[in-house]
Every structure is written in C-alpha cells, then in structure tokens.
Design a protein around this motif. Structure first.
Motif, PDB file in Angstrom:
ATOM      1  N   ASP A  62      72.021  56.489 108.262  1.00 51.87           N
ATOM      2  CA  ASP A  62      71.662  56.281 109.672  1.00 51.87           C
ATOM      3  C   ASP A  62      72.308  55.008 110.218  1.00 51.87           C
ATOM      4  O   ASP A  62      72.754  54.976 111.368  1.00 51.87           O
ATOM      5  CB  ASP A  62      70.139  56.215 109.843  1.00 51.87           C
ATOM      6  CG  ASP A  62      69.469  57.562 109.602  1.00 51.87           C
ATOM      7  OD1 ASP A  62      70.136  58.607 109.775  1.00 51.87           O
ATOM      8  OD2 ASP A  62      68.275  57.564 109.230  1.00 51.87           O
ATOM      9  N   ALA A  63      72.385  53.970 109.392  1.00 50.48           N
ATOM     10  CA  ALA A  63      73.026  52.721 109.818  1.00 50.48           C
ATOM     11  C   ALA A  63      74.517  52.931 110.056  1.00 50.48           C
ATOM     12  O   ALA A  63      75.091  52.335 110.980  1.00 50.48           O
ATOM     13  CB  ALA A  63      72.803  51.626 108.783  1.00 50.48           C
ATOM     14  N   LEU A  64      75.151  53.786 109.249  1.00 50.81           N
ATOM     15  CA  LEU A  64      76.567  54.085 109.475  1.00 50.81           C
ATOM     16  C   LEU A  64      76.760  54.796 110.807  1.00 50.81           C
ATOM     17  O   LEU A  64      77.678  54.475 111.560  1.00 50.81           O
ATOM     18  CB  LEU A  64      77.137  54.927 108.330  1.00 50.81           C
ATOM     19  CG  LEU A  64      77.268  54.262 106.961  1.00 50.81           C
ATOM     20  CD1 LEU A  64      77.882  55.237 105.958  1.00 50.81           C
ATOM     21  CD2 LEU A  64      78.083  52.990 107.028  1.00 50.81           C
ATOM     22  N   VAL A  65      75.873  55.758 111.086  1.00 53.12           N
ATOM     23  CA  VAL A  65      75.951  56.490 112.353  1.00 53.12           C
ATOM     24  C   VAL A  65      75.752  55.526 113.525  1.00 53.12           C
ATOM     25  O   VAL A  65      76.519  55.540 114.495  1.00 53.12           O
ATOM     26  CB  VAL A  65      74.910  57.638 112.399  1.00 53.12           C
ATOM     27  CG1 VAL A  65      74.809  58.231 113.793  1.00 53.12           C
ATOM     28  CG2 VAL A  65      75.272  58.715 111.395  1.00 53.12           C
TER      29      VAL A  65
ATOM     30  N   ASP B 156      82.371  56.627 110.171  1.00 52.53           N
ATOM     31  CA  ASP B 156      82.481  57.898 109.460  1.00 52.53           C
ATOM     32  C   ASP B 156      81.830  57.689 108.097  1.00 52.53           C
ATOM     33  O   ASP B 156      82.084  56.690 107.429  1.00 52.53           O
ATOM     34  CB  ASP B 156      83.961  58.241 109.320  1.00 52.53           C
ATOM     35  CG  ASP B 156      84.218  59.618 108.726  1.00 52.53           C
ATOM     36  OD1 ASP B 156      83.541  59.978 107.739  1.00 52.53           O
ATOM     37  OD2 ASP B 156      85.119  60.307 109.219  1.00 52.53           O
ATOM     38  N   ASN B 157      81.002  58.620 107.659  1.00 52.59           N
ATOM     39  CA  ASN B 157      80.291  58.429 106.395  1.00 52.59           C
ATOM     40  C   ASN B 157      80.951  59.106 105.194  1.00 52.59           C
ATOM     41  O   ASN B 157      80.326  59.246 104.144  1.00 52.59           O
ATOM     42  CB  ASN B 157      78.833  58.885 106.527  1.00 52.59           C
ATOM     43  CG  ASN B 157      78.691  60.377 106.729  1.00 52.59           C
ATOM     44  OD1 ASN B 157      79.666  61.100 106.813  1.00 52.59           O
ATOM     45  ND2 ASN B 157      77.452  60.836 106.820  1.00 52.59           N
TER      46      ASN B 157
ATOM     47  N   THR C 287      75.034  64.454 102.391  1.00 56.25           N
ATOM     48  CA  THR C 287      73.819  64.880 103.094  1.00 56.25           C
ATOM     49  C   THR C 287      72.666  63.924 102.839  1.00 56.25           C
ATOM     50  O   THR C 287      71.622  64.023 103.473  1.00 56.25           O
ATOM     51  CB  THR C 287      73.406  66.305 102.655  1.00 56.25           C
ATOM     52  OG1 THR C 287      73.250  66.322 101.232  1.00 56.25           O
ATOM     53  CG2 THR C 287      74.441  67.330 103.092  1.00 56.25           C
ATOM     54  N   ASP C 288      72.849  63.001 101.876  1.00 57.19           N
ATOM     55  CA  ASP C 288      71.868  61.947 101.634  1.00 57.19           C
ATOM     56  C   ASP C 288      72.620  60.711 101.143  1.00 57.19           C
ATOM     57  O   ASP C 288      73.808  60.769 100.873  1.00 57.19           O
ATOM     58  CB  ASP C 288      70.775  62.387 100.645  1.00 57.19           C
ATOM     59  CG  ASP C 288      71.307  62.694  99.263  1.00 57.19           C
ATOM     60  OD1 ASP C 288      71.829  61.765  98.592  1.00 57.19           O
ATOM     61  OD2 ASP C 288      71.211  63.860  98.837  1.00 57.19           O
TER      62      ASP C 288
ATOM     63  N   ASN D 186      79.828  44.150 106.402  1.00 54.99           N
ATOM     64  CA  ASN D 186      79.436  43.071 105.490  1.00 54.99           C
ATOM     65  C   ASN D 186      78.332  43.456 104.514  1.00 54.99           C
ATOM     66  O   ASN D 186      77.442  42.659 104.220  1.00 54.99           O
ATOM     67  CB  ASN D 186      79.052  41.813 106.275  1.00 54.99           C
ATOM     68  CG  ASN D 186      80.242  41.224 106.990  1.00 54.99           C
ATOM     69  OD1 ASN D 186      81.317  41.096 106.409  1.00 54.99           O
ATOM     70  ND2 ASN D 186      80.064  40.888 108.253  1.00 54.99           N
ATOM     71  N   GLY D 187      78.366  44.677 104.042  1.00 54.36           N
ATOM     72  CA  GLY D 187      77.438  45.111 103.008  1.00 54.36           C
ATOM     73  C   GLY D 187      76.080  45.569 103.481  1.00 54.36           C
ATOM     74  O   GLY D 187      75.275  46.055 102.677  1.00 54.36           O
ATOM     75  N   ALA D 188      75.792  45.444 104.774  1.00 54.84           N
ATOM     76  CA  ALA D 188      74.443  45.735 105.289  1.00 54.84           C
ATOM     77  C   ALA D 188      73.897  47.122 104.907  1.00 54.84           C
ATOM     78  O   ALA D 188      72.758  47.199 104.450  1.00 54.84           O
ATOM     79  CB  ALA D 188      74.405  45.549 106.803  1.00 54.84           C
ATOM     80  N   PRO D 189      74.659  48.217 105.033  1.00 50.89           N
ATOM     81  CA  PRO D 189      74.047  49.525 104.727  1.00 50.89           C
ATOM     82  C   PRO D 189      74.146  49.940 103.255  1.00 50.89           C
ATOM     83  O   PRO D 189      73.791  51.048 102.905  1.00 50.89           O
ATOM     84  CB  PRO D 189      74.839  50.485 105.605  1.00 50.89           C
ATOM     85  CG  PRO D 189      76.172  49.848 105.753  1.00 50.89           C
ATOM     86  CD  PRO D 189      75.942  48.361 105.705  1.00 50.89           C
TER      87      PRO D 189
END
Length: 176
Positions: free
Chosen positions: A131-134, A139-140, A61-62, A105-108
């Motif tokens: 949010d970047a994953l979404v 899938d997070n 959730t976070d 590549n590690g961005a999020p």
C-alpha cells in the motif's frame, strides 16, 4: 561483484508452458505470490532492456517476499529496496523490490535476512508494505536478474502467469 550494465546475454527462451531441461545447474523461483512476467514487460528500461542482466519479475499479491534462489545473501542495500545473492554455481542474482524505490529510503521494507545468511525459496527475505508503494506512486514489481550473464550459457523462464511464492519459474546453465 555484480556485473551491472553488462549487455552480454545468454540464449533466452521464454514460454508459457513448462519445459523439461536436463543438466541445469541453477533454478529460479517466484519470490512472491503473484503474476510472473517476462523481464521485457518491466516498465523500467534498465531492467526491461536487460542492461543489468536477464531475469523475470513477479507482480505480488501480498508483501511477503522470499528468496528467488538457493544461495547466500551477499548484500542488502542501505535503502532496503534490493538484496544480492550468490549461488553455489557462482551466479550473482539481484532481487530488486519495486521500481524507483531507492528514494523511499527503506520506509516500506522490513528486511528479514542478514548478509552471509544461507537462503532457500522458503526463506522470507523481506516484508513490503505494498500500500505504501501504491501511495508513493511506485511500481511494485519484484524484479529478479542474474547480473553476471557472461557466465551463463542458457537461460529460460518456463512459467509465466500466476504462481505461488517458491514455485520454480525458470532455470539456467552456467558455462563450462
């Protein structure tokens, strides 16, 4: 080091109610606030079919991700999407952050630990921009697997559903 792609499984018991088990030598913790799910519910077949080992996942959730075990950091993947741990009992544990996230590549991901560092469930391992994953269509799920299941006698996920980071959600016993 990690027993990747070993199909050997320990006896597995998944329940929704907590159980008391005596003589366990490994505790597993929720790495994030969120919903603990059985490994079979993970949408990636490599994890869902236990090709890398048995475990569980947390849909967070976070973005604050903590260590899923008490142990030592053995590896941080160059793309920051996964961290390996070893426990005092020899269990090798992989924390994989999100699914199909290596291509980002590690961005999020912002890693907060170093290789060789001792960790506990209170240790912040990474901060993930959910949010970047979404936005990337990923899938997070934060997947936790024991990768050397050939050394595990019994394994149990005892808590499914909502859980805070650091809560004990499972346990295992290594072979004598």
């Amino acid at each position: 080091m990690f027993g990747f792609f070993k199909k050997k499984e320990a006896k597995n018991e998944e329940t929704t109610a907590p159980t008391t088990v005596v003589s366990l030598d490994g505790e597993l913790f929720a790495p994030a606030n969120g919903k603990v799910i059985a490994i079979g519910e993970v949408s990636d077949p490599v994890f869902g079919e236990k090709m890398m080992g048995d475990g569980y996942a947390v849909v967070p959730t976070d973005g604050k991700i903590h260590a899923p075990v008490k142990g030592k950091v053995t590896s941080i993947f160059p793309t920051k999407h996964a961290v390996g741990f070893i426990m005092d009992n020899g269990a090798e544990v992989l924390l994989h952050m999100g699914l199909d996230t290596v291509e980002l590549n590690g961005a999020p991901f912002k890693i907060s630990v170093k290789e060789g560092q001792t960790v506990t469930p209170e240790t912040l391992v990474a901060t993930v921009d959910l949010d970047a994953l979404v936005t990337a269509g990923k899938d997070n799920a934060m997947v936790v697997v024991i990768t050397n299941m050939d050394k595990v006698d019994t394994f149990s996920v005892t808590e499914l559903g909502d859980a805070p980071a650091g809560k004990t959600v499972g346990s295992f016993k290594t072979k004598a």
